[in-house]
Design an enzyme around this catalytic site. Structure first.
Site, short mmCIF file in Angstrom:
data_model
loop_
_atom_site.label_atom_id
_atom_site.label_comp_id
_atom_site.label_asym_id
_atom_site.label_seq_id
_atom_site.Cartn_x
_atom_site.Cartn_y
_atom_site.Cartn_z
N GLU A 58 82.86 116.25 -27.24
CA GLU A 58 82.71 115.03 -26.46
C GLU A 58 83.87 114.08 -26.78
OE1 GLU A 58 79.29 112.52 -27.12
OE2 GLU A 58 79.24 111.94 -25.03
N ALA B 217 77.98 111.66 -35.96
CA ALA B 217 77.10 112.75 -35.57
C ALA B 217 77.33 113.05 -34.09
CB ALA B 217 75.65 112.36 -35.80
N MET B 218 77.01 114.28 -33.68
CA MET B 218 77.21 114.66 -32.28
C MET B 218 76.04 115.52 -31.82
SD MET B 218 78.92 114.71 -29.48
CE MET B 218 78.27 115.61 -28.06
N GLU B 219 75.50 115.15 -30.65
CA GLU B 219 74.21 115.67 -30.19
C GLU B 219 74.24 117.01 -29.48
OE1 GLU B 219 75.76 112.92 -28.81
OE2 GLU B 219 75.56 112.92 -26.64
N ASN B 220 75.23 117.87 -29.76
CA ASN B 220 75.28 119.19 -29.11
C ASN B 220 73.88 119.78 -28.96
OD1 ASN B 220 78.20 119.09 -29.81
ND2 ASN B 220 77.38 119.39 -31.86
N HIS C 196 68.25 109.11 -33.17
CA HIS C 196 69.20 108.87 -32.09
C HIS C 196 69.67 110.20 -31.48
CE1 HIS C 196 72.76 106.70 -30.23
NE2 HIS C 196 73.20 107.95 -30.23
N GLU C 197 70.14 111.10 -32.33
CA GLU C 197 70.70 112.36 -31.83
C GLU C 197 69.64 113.23 -31.16
OE1 GLU C 197 73.81 112.52 -31.74
OE2 GLU C 197 74.16 110.86 -33.12
N HIS D 82 68.87 112.28 -27.66
CA HIS D 82 69.87 112.81 -26.73
C HIS D 82 69.50 114.19 -26.19
CE1 HIS D 82 73.14 109.98 -26.65
NE2 HIS D 82 73.41 110.06 -27.93
N GLU E 216 74.06 106.66 -24.25
CA GLU E 216 74.15 106.02 -25.57
C GLU E 216 73.22 104.83 -25.73
OE1 GLU E 216 75.18 107.56 -27.81
OE2 GLU E 216 76.57 109.01 -26.94
#
Ligand SMILES: [Zn+2]
Length: 871
Positions: A140, A283-286, A318-319, A322, A341
């Site tokens: 992203e 962090a990243m919500e893959n 949060h993640e 998503h 977001e």
């Protein structure tokens, strides 16, 4: 205001033509870890909607070595790479007719040092200290195209099936479970012939946006549980998964909450929470494989602090939100990033508050951010940046990749969250949830726009939500409501609230107002014009607006109203008192009130010591103290600040009382650090004593206090102390401990030590993202932002080699945000002209505004102190 339309694929913005739509990718990746490169091949099933003469897709830093269309070879001369636009055009000899076709590509790319596309991470293994390497991805907003050529825009949903070749002792993780693993007897091609390798084939994903793909591989281990039929794992590098227990239990709780809230159960067979030792700081919500920098996921009960625990929960909440809002339903285009977001921030905070009321998360400043975290000083950060000339509407035009990356800012996350909180409290919790359930059901496995969300909420509530929302999402800024009393009538007047922004365009908003007479219940009204009247308000009763601080507006009371409120202050809730502190401080910044008004309010607060309230005062003291660097007034302010904060600390003491709860542990640390900053001799020497004992016996110092104690010791360090801290930082394999030690090093004030700290950012001691931001920490905590900038300027290229997509444009400007001297604003403008890409323009503008504001504010504060503001 231009009313936005519901989602329609054909009219969604983007560079890629809409005639050709991929439906299925089958991708095979063969990394060469030693060479930091990879080879890949893929076959893409295409749905051609009307005849085309060329195929246009995205690729960046990827070389295409062969292409076939419907199994017919395309000559190399027909493959055109457009580097600037990150596009590949494949010209076809004959028109491709409408219908199903396939495209096969062979390609090669790079394994990057920074967290973009496929990247590598160097780390020390827990227990053994051995040097290891692992691979990860970060796509992203627009970096999937660095891993495989693809239709890399969020509305081009497709199914992805990934296959990867890795060493046999590695664990490879992607969005979906492993379908098969096959050992390969590699024909040894030169080096390290003995390494056995395997082919890992993952199952096919549901239709999703390309940026949600993930691959993490290395010597990893997992712990697992199950919730609502979903396998949940926490994955970390070998030796560290045991610290994933808290994250595992939290995920199980959070997942069930969302299964119920959204009305659609989590759709994938598994959810992996993956702790990675580098790449990026957030962090990243893959989908199905969320990545976190280690400190965002791992909790060591013996060494981690109460605030780490809280942050882990918030980031997971949060993640995980998503997985529905963002992944199952995806914003059509980056101009609606706030849908992802703002919503995940609101939802994650709501869920965290539900299970952990003791944290008072709605009042705390630790609002989680991804994919990167920038430092801020205020818990109302978005209201600060939204008051400036450099703000923008939540929904903003995005036409380039750089604009997509710069959309990840405070406005997108926090104003989005603040507006949803206000809207939920206006429509009611049940009604709001019903609307969300309808929205998810209607748009699952598809895309949406803000208009789709408002339509669902309007139908559920019978209220024209888009009329209320338009002003908040399509206009920049927010209002201040001024209260004027005359007899039993109260007149409310709204105007735009600004800071350092003369002649700002005037706007007005539909404000969901809440109010109460102190002691009575809460009323609400929708203010749809610039003025509004409340009648029959007894003249001797205190009237408060913005109950529980749920509204995204400021309030200014006339003298009579303010005096009544002050008399009723002890009866107000913590949220309402924090709201008054925040509003008055904002008005001091906006030059509507003086510093004396703020500290006048502080003195009237009840003596109870509560985190959110005291922390707001800590932040203000910290801000003013740093604003005064280099002026004689600083010492005067430090003396004053100590008298304001010290009584709170003395009430708490150094040691936790039984059952005092996590909030006071966090506040105690915050007060120690700030009193240290304000040069409180007793606190500083107590920190030194505790540090010396800690070096001999780590268990002697409570984990909740370590970061603060180290910071104070580092701030006043001599060379021997600096070396001790550095030695400890080098030795530990815990990223959280490492972070505490290096933040302490970054706080050193002695110029020689500052230079030693800065040098570290060029080494491999820290993960790339942490190394990069060490310079910013020095700018912020050392009292010498000029040394940090001088160093960064001289080493910019080496530093930027460590930056990810979100970080690279903002890096240089961010180092100016600690200056309070107008000449620095000019310096940045000049520097940007010759040294920064045009895509940095917004960040430069924001930093220039910040420096100019600080310069003016500093003058005002110094004058007000001279006039007795601290008396
Ligand atoms: Zn997010």
């Amino acid at each position: 205001m231009s009313a936005e339309k519901p989602f329609d694929f054909k009219t969604t913005p983007g560079k890629l033509p809409k005639e050709v739509v991929p439906s299925d990718y089958s991708i095979r990746i063969v990394p060469d870890i030693d060479q930091r490169t990879f080879d890949g091949s893929e076959t893409i099933q295409l749905d051609v909607r009307s005849a085309v003469r060329e195929l246009v897709l995205n690729a960046a830093d990827v070389g295409i070595t062969a292409a076939t269309v419907d199994d017919k070879r395309v000559p190399a001369s027909a493959i055109k790479i457009d580097h600037k636009n990150e596009l590949v055009r494949i010209e076809l000899a004959n028109a491709l007719s409408a219908g199903s076709h396939n495209l096969s590509l062979r390609f090669s790319g790079k394994i990057n040092e920074q967290g973009r596309g496929l990247f590598y991470m160097r780390y020390q293994e827990e227990g053994t200290g051995a040097k290891k390497i692992a691979l990860g991805t970060q796509f992203e907003a627009t970096d999937a195209r660095r891993f495989f050529p693809c239709w890399d825009e969020p509305s081009f949903r497709a199914r992805f099936q990934l296959t990867v070749i890795v060493p046999e002792n590695w664990l490879a993780v992607s969005n979906m479970p492993i379908e098969s693993e096959t050992r390969i007897d590699a024909p040894s091609s030169g080096s390290s012939a003995a390494t056995a390798i395997k082919e890992v084939r993952f199952k096919t994903t549901p239709p999703m946006a390309s940026y949600l793909n993930v691959l993490v591989a290395g010597e990893l281990e997992a712990i697992e549980t199950e919730a609502g039929g979903t396998q949940i794992r926490v994955i970390a590098t070998k030796g560290k998964a045991k610290w994933g227990r808290y994250a595992l239990e939290s995920t199980a709780q959070i997942l069930q909450y969302y299964n119920d809230y959204f009305g659609v159960p989590y759709p994938l067979p598994k959810l992996d929470q993956i702790a990675i030792p580098g790449g990026f700081g957030g962090a990243m919500e893959n989908w199905g494989g969320i990545t976190y920098f280690e400190t965002g996921l791992l909790f060591d009960p013996e060494r981690s602090s109460a605030s780490t625990k809280q942050r882990i929960y918030e980031v997971i909440a949060h993640e995980t939100a998503h997985q529905w809002f963002g992944n199952l339903v995806t914003m059509a285009w980056w101009d609606n990033l706030w849908l992802n977001e703002g919503f995940a921030s609101w939802m994650g905070t709501k869920c965290t508050a539900h299970f952990n009321p003791q944290w008072e998360v709605w009042l705390s400043k630790a609002v989680p951010r991804d994919p990167t975290r920038r430092t801020g000083i205020s818990k109302e950060l978005e209201m600060e940046s939204d008051a400036r000339s450099t703000t923008h509407p939540i929904q903003q035009t995005v036409s380039t990749e750089a604009e997509a990356n710069s959309a990840f800012d405070d406005i997108t996350y926090r104003k989005g969250q603040a507006f949803l909180l206000m809207l939920e409290s206006f429509l009611g919790e049940e009604t709001f949830r019903n609307g969300i359930r309808d929205y998810i059901a209607a748009h699952k496995y598809s895309n949406s726009t803000t208009a789709d969300l408002w339509n669902a909420l309007s139908e559920a509530s019978g209220t024209p939500v888009s009329e209320i929302a338009a002003g908040w999402t399509e206009q920049p800024g927010f209002p201040i409501v001024k209260m004027k009393r005359s007899g039993e009538n109260v007149e409310l007047i709204q105007e735009r609230f600004t800071v350092n922004f003369p002649n700002a365009p005037a706007f007005y908003w539909h404000i969901p107002l809440t109010y109460f007479l102190v002691g009575n219940g809460i009323g609400s009204r929708l203010m749809t014009a610039t003025t509004y009247g409340l009648m029959g308000i007894p003249t001797d009763r205190a009237l408060k607006l913005n109950a529980q601080r749920a509204g995204n507006y400021r309030v200014q009371y006339d003298r009579a109203s303010w005096e009544l409120l002050m008399a009723a202050l002890p009866e107000l809730s913590l949220a309402d008192r924090v709201n008054l502190l925040g509003d008055v401080w904002a008005m001091v910044q906006a030059n509507r009130l003086t510093l004396a008004s703020y500290f006048g309010l502080v003195r009237k607060l009840p003596r109870r010591v509560e985190l959110a309230e005291r922390d707001q005062i800590v932040d203000v003291c910290d801000y003013i103290d740093r604003l005064l660097i280099g002026d004689l007034a600083r010492e005067q302010f430090q003396t004053f600040g100590r008298t304001i904060l010290r009584p709170s600390f003395d009430q708490l003491g150094w040691d936790a009382k039984p059952n005092e709860g996590p909030r006071l542990a966090i506040l105690r640390a915050s007060l120690i650090q700030e009193l240290g900053e304000l040069n409180d001799d007793e606190i500083v020497s107590a920190c030194r004593d505790r540090f010396q004992k800690y070096v001999i016996d780590p268990s002697s110092l409570n984990p909740d206090l370590r970061a603060a104690v180290f910071w104070v010791v580092g701030h006043y360090a001599d060379e021997a102390t600096w070396d001790t801290l550095h030695e400890l930082g080098l030795r530990t394999t815990s990223i959280e401990e490492k972070q505490n030690y290096y933040e302490a090093l970054a706080a050193a004030r002695n110029p020689q030590l500052i230079s030693k700290t800065l040098q570290i950012s060029l080494t491999d001691e820290l993960p790339t993202s942490r190394a990069l931001y060490l310079v910013g920490k020095v700018a912020r905590s050392s009292d010498h932002p000029e040394l940090a900038w001088q160093f960064a300027k001289a080493n910019m290229q080496a530093l930027l080699a460590k930056a990810d997509a979100v970080g690279s444009d903002s890096y240089a400007p961010s180092l100016f945000r600690f200056f309070s001297d107008r000449s620095r604003a000019e310096e940045l403008k000049v520097y940007a002209k010759t040294n920064l890409p045009v895509t940095s323009a917004k960040d430069v503008e924001k930093a220039v505004d910040e420096v100019e504001f600080r310069a003016d504010f500093r003058k005002r504060v110094i004058a007000q102190i001279a006039n007795g503001a601290l008396k």
